[in-house]
Write a protein that holds these residues in place. Structure first.
Motif, mmCIF file in Angstrom:
data_model
loop_
_atom_site.group_PDB
_atom_site.id
_atom_site.type_symbol
_atom_site.label_atom_id
_atom_site.label_comp_id
_atom_site.label_asym_id
_atom_site.label_seq_id
_atom_site.Cartn_x
_atom_site.Cartn_y
_atom_site.Cartn_z
ATOM 1 N N ALA A 98 -27.173 54.300 14.266
ATOM 2 C CA ALA A 98 -28.128 55.353 13.886
ATOM 3 C C ALA A 98 -29.496 54.800 13.490
ATOM 4 N N ALA A 99 -29.639 53.492 13.399
ATOM 5 C CA ALA A 99 -30.897 52.879 12.952
ATOM 6 C C ALA A 99 -32.115 53.260 13.801
ATOM 7 N N PRO A 100 -31.977 53.428 15.126
ATOM 8 C CA PRO A 100 -33.171 53.800 15.895
ATOM 9 C C PRO A 100 -33.783 55.140 15.482
ATOM 10 N N GLN A 101 -33.025 55.981 14.782
ATOM 11 C CA GLN A 101 -33.550 57.269 14.330
ATOM 12 C C GLN A 101 -34.136 57.217 12.919
ATOM 13 N N ASP A 102 -34.211 56.026 12.325
ATOM 14 C CA ASP A 102 -34.776 55.911 10.978
ATOM 15 C C ASP A 102 -36.227 56.372 10.964
ATOM 16 N N PRO A 103 -36.579 57.267 10.032
ATOM 17 C CA PRO A 103 -37.992 57.576 9.857
ATOM 18 C C PRO A 103 -38.680 56.373 9.203
ATOM 19 N N CYS A 149 -52.510 38.011 7.141
ATOM 20 C CA CYS A 149 -51.268 37.249 7.237
ATOM 21 C C CYS A 149 -50.586 37.457 8.584
ATOM 22 N N GLU A 150 -49.776 36.485 8.941
ATOM 23 C CA GLU A 150 -48.831 36.677 10.036
ATOM 24 C C GLU A 150 -47.621 37.389 9.437
ATOM 25 N N ILE A 151 -47.143 38.408 10.122
ATOM 26 C CA ILE A 151 -46.012 39.181 9.626
ATOM 27 C C ILE A 151 -44.710 38.582 10.159
ATOM 28 N N VAL A 152 -43.728 38.479 9.270
ATOM 29 C CA VAL A 152 -42.371 38.076 9.634
ATOM 30 C C VAL A 152 -41.441 39.154 9.081
ATOM 31 N N TYR A 153 -40.547 39.631 9.912
ATOM 32 C CA TYR A 153 -39.551 40.610 9.482
ATOM 33 C C TYR A 153 -38.258 39.854 9.213
ATOM 34 N N LEU A 154 -37.764 39.964 7.987
ATOM 35 C CA LEU A 154 -36.555 39.267 7.559
ATOM 36 C C LEU A 154 -35.541 40.317 7.150
ATOM 37 N N THR A 155 -34.534 40.497 7.981
ATOM 38 C CA THR A 155 -33.564 41.557 7.759
ATOM 39 C C THR A 155 -32.146 41.020 7.680
ATOM 40 N N GLY A 156 -31.329 41.757 6.967
ATOM 41 C CA GLY A 156 -29.907 41.449 6.928
ATOM 42 C C GLY A 156 -29.147 42.066 8.089
ATOM 43 N N ARG A 157 -29.838 42.806 8.955
ATOM 44 C CA ARG A 157 -29.174 43.376 10.129
ATOM 45 C C ARG A 157 -28.630 42.248 11.004
ATOM 46 N N PRO A 158 -27.484 42.489 11.631
ATOM 47 C CA PRO A 158 -26.927 41.458 12.510
ATOM 48 C C PRO A 158 -27.708 41.358 13.817
ATOM 49 N N GLU A 159 -27.628 40.188 14.407
ATOM 50 C CA GLU A 159 -28.333 39.878 15.656
ATOM 51 C C GLU A 159 -28.054 40.903 16.758
ATOM 52 N N ARG A 160 -26.884 41.500 16.765
ATOM 53 C CA ARG A 160 -26.553 42.467 17.816
ATOM 54 C C ARG A 160 -27.451 43.705 17.780
ATOM 55 N N CYS A 161 -28.208 43.882 16.697
ATOM 56 C CA CYS A 161 -29.119 45.023 16.554
ATOM 57 C C CYS A 161 -30.554 44.691 16.987
ATOM 58 N N ARG A 162 -30.766 43.523 17.558
ATOM 59 C CA ARG A 162 -32.129 43.064 17.866
ATOM 60 C C ARG A 162 -32.877 44.029 18.787
ATOM 61 N N ARG A 163 -32.293 44.440 19.872
ATOM 62 C CA ARG A 163 -33.013 45.285 20.835
ATOM 63 C C ARG A 163 -33.478 46.586 20.168
ATOM 64 N N ASP A 164 -32.562 47.260 19.464
ATOM 65 C CA ASP A 164 -32.923 48.502 18.784
ATOM 66 C C ASP A 164 -33.997 48.256 17.715
ATOM 67 N N THR A 165 -33.886 47.153 17.010
ATOM 68 C CA THR A 165 -34.841 46.833 15.946
ATOM 69 C C THR A 165 -36.234 46.589 16.512
ATOM 70 N N LEU A 166 -36.328 45.813 17.584
ATOM 71 C CA LEU A 166 -37.631 45.549 18.197
ATOM 72 C C LEU A 166 -38.261 46.834 18.724
ATOM 73 N N ALA A 167 -37.453 47.687 19.337
ATOM 74 C CA ALA A 167 -37.962 48.956 19.860
ATOM 75 C C ALA A 167 -38.459 49.835 18.708
ATOM 76 N N TRP A 168 -37.718 49.874 17.597
ATOM 77 C CA TRP A 168 -38.123 50.684 16.453
ATOM 78 C C TRP A 168 -39.450 50.181 15.878
ATOM 79 N N LEU A 169 -39.577 48.870 15.686
ATOM 80 C CA LEU A 169 -40.815 48.309 15.140
ATOM 81 C C LEU A 169 -42.012 48.675 16.016
ATOM 82 N N ALA A 170 -41.846 48.538 17.324
ATOM 83 C CA ALA A 170 -42.934 48.865 18.255
ATOM 84 C C ALA A 170 -43.263 50.354 18.207
ATOM 85 N N ALA A 171 -42.246 51.195 18.146
ATOM 86 C CA ALA A 171 -42.463 52.644 18.135
ATOM 87 C C ALA A 171 -43.214 53.106 16.885
ATOM 88 N N GLN A 172 -43.087 52.356 15.790
ATOM 89 C CA GLN A 172 -43.760 52.728 14.537
ATOM 90 C C GLN A 172 -45.178 52.180 14.465
#
Length: 163
Positions: free
Chosen positions: A41-46, A62-85
């Protein structure tokens, strides 16, 4: 060394710092917890306005670094969400799929690695234990307190090493 490599780092957590996870907390309240549902459900996060504004502000210097506890298997959805925002581009550091250590341990380890080569200007995170440990280690911390704390998410971060 390029000029960009000399810029300090601003390190941002995702869940409840940039992404509002309230709509998916129900998956963590189940017994057993539904991790596939939670991460699915993470891709629907507001986006969280305060966190996004701070990331955009920090990206000016600054250079931005995103440091998350999400597992690596969520990378594609996470990158898409960051770009969409419209969030700044930056490295995304995630935990290994099989890493179940508490977030405060995995994140402090990554911060230490990053700090070997670069100044870390700020860490922005909602996890109080991560923030406490980072401050004790000498990092400047902004506590993301713009969402309501979730006992289920806190247990997942600390006790189960899942996010």
């Amino acid at each position: 060394m390029t000029a960009d490599n000399k810029r300090p780092l601003a390190v941002f957590d995702l869940d409840n710092t940039l992404a509002d996870t309230a709509h998916r907390q129900r998956f963590l309240e189940l017994k057993p917890r539904d991790w596939d549902g939670f991460f699915g459900a993470a891709p629907q996060d507001p986006p969280l306005v305060e966190g996004v504004a701070l990331a955009l502000e920090q990206a000016q210097e600054c250079e931005i670094v995103y440091l998350t506890g999400r597992p690596e298997r969520c990378r594609r959805d996470t990158l898409a969400w960051l770009a969409a925002q419209g969030l700044p581009e930056g490295r995304v550091l995630m935990r290994r799929n099989d890493d179940r250590r508490p977030a405060r341990r995995t994140k402090l380890e990554k911060l230490g690695q990053l700090a070997r080569d670069r100044e870390i200007r700020v860490l922005v995170d909602d996890d109080e234990l991560v923030c406490d440990d980072a401050e004790r280690a000498g990092f400047r911390v902004v506590r993301a307190r713009w969402t309501s704390p979730s006992a289920a998410l806190e247990a997942a971060q600390e006790g189960e090493g899942r996010t």
